[in-house]
Design an enzyme around this catalytic site. Structure first.
Site, short mmCIF file in Angstrom:
data_model
loop_
_atom_site.label_atom_id
_atom_site.label_comp_id
_atom_site.label_asym_id
_atom_site.label_seq_id
_atom_site.Cartn_x
_atom_site.Cartn_y
_atom_site.Cartn_z
N GLY A 84 0.75 -1.09 0.04
CA GLY A 84 -0.02 0.05 0.01
C GLY A 84 0.91 1.13 0.07
O GLY A 84 0.51 2.37 -0.79
N SER A 85 1.81 1.21 0.74
CA SER A 85 2.72 2.52 0.76
C SER A 85 3.37 3.00 -0.63
O SER A 85 3.44 4.10 -0.86
CB SER A 85 3.95 2.25 1.77
N ASN A 165 -7.82 3.92 8.65
CA ASN A 165 -7.19 2.90 9.28
C ASN A 165 -7.18 2.82 10.77
O ASN A 165 -7.23 1.62 11.52
CB ASN A 165 -5.56 2.51 8.81
N GLN A 193 -7.54 -0.01 3.55
CA GLN A 193 -8.59 -0.47 4.55
C GLN A 193 -9.94 -1.00 4.05
O GLN A 193 -10.85 -1.70 4.69
CB GLN A 193 -8.69 0.41 5.62
N SER A 213 -3.55 -3.32 -0.67
CA SER A 213 -2.43 -4.00 0.07
C SER A 213 -3.08 -5.40 0.44
O SER A 213 -4.12 -5.42 1.22
CB SER A 213 -1.83 -3.33 1.25
N HIS A 215 -2.04 -7.61 2.55
CA HIS A 215 -1.90 -8.16 3.76
C HIS A 215 -2.97 -7.80 4.74
O HIS A 215 -3.32 -8.17 5.85
CB HIS A 215 -0.58 -8.10 4.63
N THR A 251 11.80 -7.94 -10.54
CA THR A 251 11.20 -8.98 -10.99
C THR A 251 9.87 -9.28 -10.07
O THR A 251 9.86 -8.95 -8.88
CB THR A 251 12.18 -10.23 -10.63
N CYS A 338 2.13 2.18 13.04
CA CYS A 338 3.32 3.25 12.59
C CYS A 338 3.58 4.13 13.46
O CYS A 338 4.76 4.59 13.78
CB CYS A 338 2.92 3.62 11.13
C1 LIG Z 1 -1.67 -0.57 6.11
C2 LIG Z 1 -2.05 0.67 5.11
C3 LIG Z 1 -1.02 1.37 4.28
C4 LIG Z 1 0.22 0.60 4.14
O1 LIG Z 1 0.16 -0.68 3.40
P1 LIG Z 1 1.54 -1.29 3.28
O2 LIG Z 1 1.03 -2.42 2.60
O3 LIG Z 1 1.55 -1.88 4.74
O4 LIG Z 1 2.59 -0.59 2.83
C5 LIG Z 1 -1.46 2.39 3.60
N1 LIG Z 1 -2.90 3.08 3.74
C6 LIG Z 1 -3.51 2.55 4.87
C7 LIG Z 1 -4.94 3.20 5.26
C8 LIG Z 1 -3.25 1.46 5.51
O5 LIG Z 1 -3.98 0.73 6.46
#
Ligand SMILES: *Cc1c(COP(=O)(O)O)cnc(C)c1O
Length: 410
Positions: A84-85, A165, A193, A213, A215, A251, A338
């Site tokens: 996500g970042s 989040n 989210q 993202s 995870h 890759t 974070c």
């Molecule tokens: C977790 C999160 C991110 C970051 O995602 P990562 O895959 O951990 O880099 C960005 N935005 C929101 C709203 C998140 O909850």
């Protein structure tokens, strides 16, 4: 301390209640099983021309089609990233490059975005962009009319998260998207989210760019995607090979990407029913915790993610609450993973108008489908006990009770 993962799982983690799903989720077994063949058997490099590579390439493109279908977009709009970042950064740098070219150097976002967005915006500010951060009000919801009013001649894009989040509030994304489209401004949403938890649809919601993202919806860590509508020239953050149509070198994480597509499909099965069950558990937890005197729920009660609870308790320091809960086998959070570890209060709670003292005492519980009714009951009991215990030892709490200090939360 044991450092063998199997021992740690057996002795330390097999009995915990995991209620920090906004930080990350367990990779589901079905997802792991879908990934395994792409690590051990079909391990070729998708850029290779030989058979081993071509089977990997096929899996990659299949995953791209499955992601697009699940999101209501087109396969060519899906760019795989490391999470996500990275997707957030790539989206904002794309906006900046377009703005630079068109002489439009104004970007609109909100005060309670994830740091991946806020810190990228800070960087752009140093490069001469003007950033407007809209207020999110006491309920944690952006007002579409205020987005419309903030858009200027030189606005290049608007970035508003789909769901927050920390406090879980869900934004009027389709309406904000419509406003942006009418005014010819690019609309990006950090949907990390939201995707896999509530119904997100790129076409219906008038979204130009979207970050997600894996995870956060029971997929693996370190893999995500940026969706970008046709006609928007994607900015290349990582230079190198020509992967992802030249927009993201490196890759591809084939197994991770296959896992992400599988996780997304699974999370969308019976989404509505799962959401209703989670919402019922969430509401039971909220009602149970609101019985604690001088407590409050942060963020709109209705317009929130099915699994999100965020509360403050007068006279309680968030960190100690978490440690006591951890002792009782409950994994929760004081806000975002974070910012925990730093002493700054949550920028999200400050954005909804809480004062520093209260913002320091927040508790975020984020549920998933695996949490049970018994766990909800146990958590209510545990939080009540811990809050009472901490208060009994707190000089601040005694001052409040004896009227030497005013309650902030009534
Ligand atoms: C977790 C999160 C991110 C970051 O995602 P990562 O895959 O951990 O880099 C960005 N935005 C929101 C709203 C998140 O909850």
């Amino acid at each position: 301390m044991d450092r063998n993962p199997e021992d740690i799982i057996d002795k330390k983690l097999s009995h915990i209640i995991y209620a920090d799903n906004a930080a990350t989720t367990k990779t589901s077994e079905a997802v792991v099983n879908a990934m395994l063949p792409y690590m051990t058997g079909i391990y070729g490099n998708p850029s290779s021309l030989h058979t081993a590579g071509q089977y990997a390439k096929e899996a990659l493109e299949d995953a791209r089609r499955r992601m697009a279908k699940a999101l209501g977009g087109e396969p060519r709009g899906v760019y795989f990233t490391s999470g996500g970042s990275e997707a957030d950064n790539q989206a904002l740098m794309t906006c900046a490059a377009i703005g630079e070219k068109k002489g439009k150097k104004h970007i609109i976002s909100t005060a309670f975005e994830h740091h991946a967005v806020l810190h990228a915006l800070k960087k752009l500010e140093k490069q001469g962009f003007e950033i407007t951060l809209l207020p999110v009000h006491e309920n944690g919801i952006v007002v579409p009319d205020e987005v419309a009013a903030a858009i200027r001649e030189d606005t290049v894009c608007v970035s508003v998260m789909y769901a927050n989040n920390e406090i879980g509030t869900v934004q009027p994304i389709a309406e904000i998207g419509r406003i942006c489209r009418e005014k010819g401004v690019i609309f990006h949403t950090d949907a990390v989210q939201a995707v896999g938890h509530i119904d997100v649809n790129i076409e219906r919601d008038n979204i130009d760019m979207l970050s997600l993202s894996a995870h956060k919806f029971h997929g693996p860590k370190g893999v995500g995607a940026l969706y970008c509508k046709k006609g928007i020239p994607v900015y290349t953050l990582i230079e190198g090979g020509a992967q992802e149509r030249g927009k993201r070198a490196g890759t591809e994480n084939v197994a991770g990407i296959v896992g992400m597509a599988t996780a997304l499909e699974i999370s969308l099965e019976n989404l509505k029913e799962k959401g209703e069950r989670l919402t019922a558990m969430r509401n039971e937890l909220i009602d149970g915790l609101l019985k604690i005197p001088h407590s409050r729920l942060n963020g709109d009660r209705e317009k929130r993610l099915p699994g999100n609870i965020n509360m403050c308790f007068e006279g309680i320091e968030g960190e100690s609450l978490l440690l006591y809960l951890d002792d009782k086998g409950i994994c929760a959070s004081s806000g975002s993973a974070c910012t925990s570890g730093s002493l700054d209060p949550s920028h999200v709670l400050l954005a909804i108008g809480l004062i520093h003292d209260i913002a320091h005492g927040s508790l975020r519980i984020s549920l998933c489908e695996e949490n049970t009714e018994e766990e909800i009951k146990y958590m209510i009991k545990a939080v009540c006990e811990v809050v009472e215990h901490i208060r009994s030892m707190s000089p601040v709490w005694h001052d409040l009770q004896e009227g030497r200090r005013q309650y902030v939360i009534q």
